[in-house]
Design a protein around this motif. Sequence first.
Motif, PDB file in Angstrom:
ATOM      1  N   ASP A  10       0.857  -1.180   0.000  1.00  0.00           N
ATOM      2  CA  ASP A  10       0.000   0.000   0.000  1.00  0.00           C
ATOM      3  C   ASP A  10       0.899   1.239   0.000  1.00  0.00           C
ATOM      4  N   VAL A  31       1.582   3.525   2.042  1.00  0.00           N
ATOM      5  CA  VAL A  31       2.369   3.813   3.250  1.00  0.00           C
ATOM      6  C   VAL A  31       3.594   2.899   3.295  1.00  0.00           C
ATOM      7  N   SER A  66       2.430  -5.300  10.022  1.00  0.00           N
ATOM      8  CA  SER A  66       2.529  -4.072   9.217  1.00  0.00           C
ATOM      9  C   SER A  66       1.347  -3.906   8.274  1.00  0.00           C
ATOM     10  N   CYS A  94      -2.128  -3.132   9.408  1.00  0.00           N
ATOM     11  CA  CYS A  94      -3.370  -2.476   9.825  1.00  0.00           C
ATOM     12  C   CYS A  94      -3.351  -0.957   9.727  1.00  0.00           C
ATOM     13  N   GLY A  95      -2.179  -0.336   9.849  1.00  0.00           N
ATOM     14  CA  GLY A  95      -2.091   1.109   9.653  1.00  0.00           C
ATOM     15  C   GLY A  95      -2.576   1.967  10.810  1.00  0.00           C
ATOM     16  N   VAL A 101       0.091   4.694  11.941  1.00  0.00           N
ATOM     17  CA  VAL A 101       0.699   5.610  10.968  1.00  0.00           C
ATOM     18  C   VAL A 101       0.963   6.985  11.587  1.00  0.00           C
ATOM     19  N   LYS A 156       4.450   3.486   8.788  1.00  0.00           N
ATOM     20  CA  LYS A 156       3.916   2.627   9.841  1.00  0.00           C
ATOM     21  C   LYS A 156       4.938   2.573  10.971  1.00  0.00           C
ATOM     22  N   CYS A 198      -8.786   2.735  14.379  1.00  0.00           N
ATOM     23  CA  CYS A 198      -7.974   3.007  13.187  1.00  0.00           C
ATOM     24  C   CYS A 198      -7.832   4.502  12.923  1.00  0.00           C
ATOM     25  N   GLY A 254      -4.399   6.614  12.573  1.00  0.00           N
ATOM     26  CA  GLY A 254      -3.651   6.279  11.361  1.00  0.00           C
ATOM     27  C   GLY A 254      -4.343   6.812  10.121  1.00  0.00           C
ATOM     28  N   THR A 295      -2.756   9.642   7.587  1.00  0.00           N
ATOM     29  CA  THR A 295      -2.613   9.299   6.173  1.00  0.00           C
ATOM     30  C   THR A 295      -3.365  10.323   5.324  1.00  0.00           C
ATOM     31  N   GLY A 301      -3.729   1.445   3.010  1.00  0.00           N
ATOM     32  CA  GLY A 301      -2.814   0.829   3.965  1.00  0.00           C
ATOM     33  C   GLY A 301      -3.374   0.813   5.380  1.00  0.00           C
ATOM     34  N   GLY A 302      -4.624   1.201   5.535  1.00  0.00           N
ATOM     35  CA  GLY A 302      -5.260   1.187   6.853  1.00  0.00           C
ATOM     36  C   GLY A 302      -6.462   0.271   6.833  1.00  0.00           C
TER      37      GLY A 302
END
Lengths: 291, 159
Positions: A104, A106, B42, B44-45, B48, B57, B101, B104, B108, B130-131
């Motif tokens: 992703d 990130v 790495s 779940c985000g 962040v 992350k 969440c 993060g 983002t 990415g989350g």
Amino acid sequence: MQTPASFEYERATSVDGVIAALKKRGSGARVIAGGHSLMPMMKLRLAKPEYLIDINDLTELSYIREEGEEIAIGALTRHVELLNSELLAEHFPLFRDAEQVIADPVVRNRGTIGGSLCQADAAEDLSAVCSAVKAKAVIRGADGERTVSMEEFHVGPYTTAVGAGDLLIEVRLPLRAGAGSAHEKVERRAGDWAIAAASAAVWMDGGKIAEAGIALSAVGLTTIHLSRAEQLLKGKAPTDELFVEAGEIASTDCSPSADGRGPVDYKRHLAGVLTGRALRRAVSRALHQEA
Amino acid sequence: MKVSISINGENVSRDVEPRQLLVHYIRETPGLTGTHWGCDTSNCGACVVLMDGKPVKSCTILAVMSEGHEIATVESLEVDGELDPIQAGFHEQHALHCGFCTPGMMMTARALLDENPDPTDHEIRTAISGGICRCTGYKNIVAAVRWAADHQAAAKQEA
Ligand SMILES: Cc1cc2nc3c(=O)[nH]c(=O)nc-3n(C[C@H](O)[C@H](O)[C@H](O)COP(=O)(O)OP(=O)(O)OC[C@H]3O[C@@H](n4cnc5c(N)ncnc54)[C@H](O)[C@@H]3O)c2cc1C
């Protein structure tokens, strides 16, 4: 809470310093680049380096540039930079295809091409990408520098020609006329590793495929170099029948295992279909038939 | 090992083991428990944060690797009691259920709007991919980021 096992840490300030530290510390030493393969493994205690050498300050290993008849990519170049590079998009559009679907955004801010190739997970997209475009890897060790092909680079599962005392310095992509390339991947959901992926490159000459490079991700213990299919395409005019035939070779020559991402027959089928698609797109790009 | 990291503009120094993750370093700083730690893979985000303006992350970076870099956490969004448009957007569009969440997602989204002030819904979805929101409230998160983009632009025009 998962925390890595204890280790000593050093921040490298030069390539020579890394080589010297690797030599001094022996097999317990490990380089960390983006850390997005190594850290999860360390947290799960699948990797327990005793000495970690952080190469993130080595900005001299971060570049994408044209050098004579090649494009050189520094080992510390991050996914996001590969994604955004216009130079790569122009000459090797399969990099952008792949980078849009590697992890992703990130993760892509941290992960590097060097880490991806050295991790040598069979599902690594960039391993197939670099194999398809016939990249060369420049490796430096205590005895100096050597350059190897991707076939020589991939030694086995999670094992490459980069030895315990070595550092991958850069990847070199030969620039040749008539090139077209594409990467096709199917994943379960956004950001996931491939169920299967195919990278293809062709070099066209007078309406014929002068040379082809094809490699598969996630359908074997290592990146699969499809040399039989490459041989088949050589010197032939591109037709749908030919792509289907290359796809059949892909289905036969891969060796997937069943897991949460799917059963063997499905993965074989996918490998064939994606090989055909990647080839079709690579050829249309070479012939400028696709915007 | 002595580590100094700039977190939300303040230099935070501490003696840590090299194996300490950045997320834990941040959370052990008094008052900075906004950054969540949610998985070991790495994926779940929730953790962040911004490192030199880019979302990363913080569970996959060591504290020692972060020395010399500028870290910004969710606590940096609100300034003098004034919510960041992203925070206001999450509030207005009900973009959180359990809220785990959210830090993060917000960081983002902040980074996205810093780089691209008028993203399409597709660009927003890609940015936050990415989350993971286990309440599956993605639709409202996208609406919140859209809201923030619109209100940010309107506020700029007025100024
Ligand atoms: C959630 C998630 C999803 C992902 N999805 C995908 C995906 O879909 N497709 C994909 O291809 N990848 C995926 N990845 C992996 C990602 O691409 C990683 O960034 C990459 O595998 C490793 O790069 P790194 O720089 O982080 O390497 P690191 O983790 O720092 O290092 C990996 C290994 O390479 C070694 N190494 C690193 N650099 C060098 C060097 N220059 N010389 C010698 N050895 C070196 C290290 O010692 C280590 O053994 C994913 C990762 C995560 C966390």
